[in-house]
Design a protein around this motif. Structure first.
Motif, short mmCIF file in Angstrom:
data_model
loop_
_atom_site.label_atom_id
_atom_site.label_comp_id
_atom_site.label_asym_id
_atom_site.label_seq_id
_atom_site.Cartn_x
_atom_site.Cartn_y
_atom_site.Cartn_z
N VAL A 97 0.87 -1.03 0.06
CA VAL A 97 0.13 -0.07 0.14
C VAL A 97 0.97 1.19 0.10
O VAL A 97 0.61 2.17 -0.99
N ARG A 98 1.74 1.23 0.92
CA ARG A 98 2.69 2.66 1.04
C ARG A 98 3.36 2.68 -0.31
O ARG A 98 3.26 3.90 -0.72
N ASP A 99 3.94 1.81 -0.80
CA ASP A 99 4.74 2.00 -1.90
C ASP A 99 3.81 2.54 -3.25
O ASP A 99 4.24 3.20 -3.90
N LYS A 105 1.64 9.24 -5.91
CA LYS A 105 2.13 10.82 -5.72
C LYS A 105 3.09 11.16 -6.99
O LYS A 105 3.11 12.00 -7.40
N ALA A 106 4.00 10.42 -7.08
CA ALA A 106 5.21 10.55 -8.11
C ALA A 106 4.74 11.01 -9.42
O ALA A 106 5.31 11.69 -10.14
N ASN A 108 1.69 12.04 -9.95
CA ASN A 108 0.67 12.93 -9.99
C ASN A 108 -0.87 12.53 -10.05
O ASN A 108 -1.61 13.25 -10.54
N ILE A 109 -1.00 11.46 -9.49
CA ILE A 109 -2.41 10.64 -9.76
C ILE A 109 -3.03 11.11 -8.27
O ILE A 109 -2.71 10.59 -7.18
N PRO A 110 -4.04 11.88 -8.44
CA PRO A 110 -4.68 12.05 -6.96
C PRO A 110 -5.55 10.95 -6.50
O PRO A 110 -6.03 10.05 -7.12
N CYS A 111 -5.61 10.64 -5.20
CA CYS A 111 -6.07 9.58 -4.74
C CYS A 111 -7.33 10.05 -3.45
O CYS A 111 -7.07 11.17 -3.01
N ALA A 112 -8.40 9.26 -3.51
CA ALA A 112 -9.55 9.62 -2.67
C ALA A 112 -9.89 8.41 -1.85
O ALA A 112 -9.48 7.36 -2.24
#
Ligand code: G6P
Ligand code: MG
Length: 216
Positions: A97-99, A105-106, A108-112
């Motif tokens: 999950v963290r990776d 983020k690297a 630039n894909i936004p997450c919700a």
């Protein structure tokens, strides 16, 4: 090209499903109702009050409690559940999950987050990943729960992404159905269940690559 990711929380980011199960099982026992792991599958992704209603119906006690009594029972279950989360930390993130979040983020894909859990912000904070999410849908704002697509549509829109350009990640059948009904690409994550309708199913996020997914 996909432009945003929408995650369920319980069973996708962290395995709180086991704590929900312990707390519901305790409450059910107190009410003279037995639930097992197979029944518990049907509670995944389902709101707190709807879960209680399902448990009461399972024990043929659906007409025995007033709304105020049911609210008190749901509060007892949640108090129990929150106690079980006391030691939750970054060590409780599910594999990969963290990776995956760092990689998103690297790129630039936004997450919700699209979770029925009212505890989601507190849990993400304890896991140390709150900052990776542009938005957490507040389940209080929803008209309908999963498998309705509402929560997934709201989550995608909250990060400025059209549902058709978003990918949803789920461990529960109701969630996969909601993601598909929202018009999104569905990734199912489960070691035990066959998630019907998922576009892709993996056993853990370690099998997923941000680069590959966004090129779909
Ligand atoms: C998630 C879980 C369900 C839980 C629901 C509400 O969808 O999969 O098992 O009942 O959230 O969670 P809450 O923390 O608000 O009781
Ligand atoms: Mg889940």
């Amino acid at each position: 090209m996909k432009k945003g990711f929408v995650f369920d929380l319980d069973g996708v980011i962290t395995d709180t499903a086991k704590f929900h199960y312990i707390a519901w099982k305790n409450l059910a026992k107190h009410l003279g109702i037995t639930i097992d792991e197979v029944f518990n599958e049907s509670l995944k992704g389902i709101s707190r009050m709807d879960s209680l209603d399902k448990i009461l119906a399972h024990g043929h006690k659906e007409n025995e409690y007033t709304l105020a009594e049911k609210e008190a029972l749901a509060k007892n279950k949640n108090d129990d559940y929150v106690k079980l989360l006391a030691d939750l930390s970054a060590d409780d993130l599910l594999p990969g999950v963290r990776d995956f979040l760092v990689d998103a983020k690297a790129h630039n894909i936004p997450c919700a987050i699209a979770s029925a859990s009212k505890n989601a912000p507190m849990i993400l904070e304890k896991l140390g990943v709150l900052d990776y999410f542009g938005h957490i849908v507040d389940p209080e704002t929803l008209m309908k729960g999963k498998p309705d697509p509402e929560i997934f549509v709201k989550a995608a829109q909250s990060i400025g992404v059209a549902p058709k350009d978003a990918i949803g990640f789920e461990d529960a059948q109701a969630g996969i159905e909601g993601i598909k009904a929202a018009g999104m690409y569905a990734v199912g994550i489960s070691t035990t269940e066959k998630l019907t309708g998922a576009d892709l199913q993996v056993t853990s996020m370690t099998e997923l690559s941000v680069e590959q997914l966004i090129s779909i």
